[in-house]
Design an enzyme around this catalytic site. Structure first.
Site, PDB file in Angstrom:
ATOM      1  N   HIS A 153      47.163  39.201  39.298  1.00  0.00           N
ATOM      2  CA  HIS A 153      46.675  38.454  38.138  1.00  0.00           C
ATOM      3  C   HIS A 153      47.627  38.594  36.946  1.00  0.00           C
ATOM      4  CE1 HIS A 153      43.699  36.450  35.657  1.00  0.00           C
ATOM      5  NE2 HIS A 153      42.846  36.410  36.662  1.00  0.00           N
TER       6      HIS A 153
ATOM      7  N   HIS B 121      36.493  38.265  41.403  1.00  0.00           N
ATOM      8  CA  HIS B 121      37.594  39.226  41.530  1.00  0.00           C
ATOM      9  C   HIS B 121      37.134  40.610  42.001  1.00  0.00           C
ATOM     10  CE1 HIS B 121      40.230  36.250  40.113  1.00  0.00           C
ATOM     11  NE2 HIS B 121      40.217  36.497  38.818  1.00  0.00           N
TER      12      HIS B 121
ATOM     13  N   GLU C 264      47.823  32.413  40.546  1.00  0.00           N
ATOM     14  CA  GLU C 264      47.243  33.343  41.512  1.00  0.00           C
ATOM     15  C   GLU C 264      47.278  32.700  42.901  1.00  0.00           C
ATOM     16  OE1 GLU C 264      43.338  34.681  39.730  1.00  0.00           O
ATOM     17  OE2 GLU C 264      44.132  33.361  38.168  1.00  0.00           O
TER      18      GLU C 264
END
Length: 350
Positions: free
Chosen positions: A184, A110, A314
């Protein structure tokens, strides 16, 4: 026009804002410019009662607390420069090797140590024919977390009058770089009435998923879902077969349609009647079932977030695509514009 209020002062002294988008039905989304984070989302149940269907916290300091940083759950945030994992934090572009920061065992997750979830974005509230909007801008400078190129990003949240939250992303770069942006949010369609999401009924229009190794890095195999606990081509409760998946679901599904706007998931929460339909133009969707939430975090209204308190959908390109030539391409080059839109539409059933 969206209303704004203080969301507290960040650790570096920056005053952070919280913006509330409200549609004509009273549904509302609250978004902070810290991490471009979706903090709250009020949607009606079958009786018309509004409830908050996403996990979140009461102030910016909650997102910066030692407990939050230790857990690193990315709750509600915009994710980048590369959502999901890159093996070893390494990739090569045109013969040039790059090393980006690692923060998930040996891998990068991420965006690295300080991803977009921890940045303060420039925010501009506005209106559109579809409903109120929040436009966020961020310049991700070359070399940040080891990535090449200055990446200029715009993200527009729109809360439509059809009770849909649309997230539209665009980006340009001055040097070739991998890009995979997502959000997220952790959903609980019971609005916190149930402490977990195991009874939510999920459908994923995906006949394959990306098999991963022990570090959740794809092996490259796209495995058919029939006969496995990854088969959500017909509705199943999230918790029905989760015990068969070591650690819980944290996997990428290969959507049956990979271009244009197409269905990515539908969810039904039987007790409240709330439904969620996700559409996207991305080739994959990551289902994450809050496996690492452990009760150490207390969210809005004093709610303790235990294991499986929320689920994430996601929308994305596949994990480790920069190192998997057979996966859909994530390389953005100068002169190109990265564009993707995902929409989360809420309704009721029964």
């Amino acid at each position: 026009m969206p209303a704004s209020a203080s969301f507290g002062t960040a650790l570096d002294g920056t005053k952070v804002q919280l913006f509330t988008l409200t549609n004509k039905h009273g549904a509302a989304a609250t978004i902070t410019n810290y991490g471009g984070t979706l903090v709250g989302l009020l949607m009606p149940d079958r009786h018309g009662k509004l409830g908050d269907v996403v996990l979140g916290f009461d102030s910016v300091r909650d997102y910066q607390s030692p407990a939050f940083r230790a857990a690193n759950p990315y709750i509600g945030a915009l994710i980048g420069r590369y959502g999901n994992r890159i093996a070893g934090g390494k990739f090569t572009i045109a013969g040039q090797a790059y090393q980006v920061s690692v923060n998930n065992g040996p891998n990068s997750l991420h965006g690295g140590q300080v991803g977009y979830d921890q940045k303060i974005w420039d925010a501009t509230p506005g209106t559109s024919p579809d409903g109120p909007t929040m436009t966020l801008h961020y310049l991700s400078k070359a070399g940040g977390e080891g990535y090449p190129g200055n990446l200029r990003i715009t993200v527009v949240y729109t809360l439509t009058d059809t009770n849909a939250l649309r997230i539209a992303y665009t980006a340009t770069t001055d040097q070739a770089t991998p890009v995979n942006l997502t959000n997220h949010a952790y959903f609980n369609l019971s609005a916190g009435v149930s402490p977990d999401i195991l009874q939510h009924e999920l459908t994923l229009p995906a006949n394959h998923y990306t098999v991963v190794d022990a570090d959740l890095i794809p092996t490259g195999e796209l495995r058919p879902v029939p006969g496995t606990p990854f088969d959500f081509t017909t509705p199943h409760a999230i918790g029905a077969r989760i015990a068969q998946v070591p650690g819980g679901y944290d996997h990428n599904w290969v959507l049956n349609v990979e271009t244009g706007q197409h269905p990515a998931a539908t969810v039904h929460e039987p007790a409240s009647g709330r439904t969620l339909a996700v559409t996207t133009d991305q080739p994959g969707v990551q289902l994450y079932t809050g496996n690492f939430l452990d009760g150490s975090l207390t969210g809005k209204g004093g709610t303790v977030y235990g294991r499986h308190a929320g689920f994430c959908l996601e929308t994305q390109h596949f994990p480790d695509s920069p190192n998997k030539p057979g996966f859909p391409n994530t390389l953005l080059k100068p002169g190109e514009t990265y564009r993707t839109t995902s929409t989360y539409t809420f309704g009721v059933r029964g």
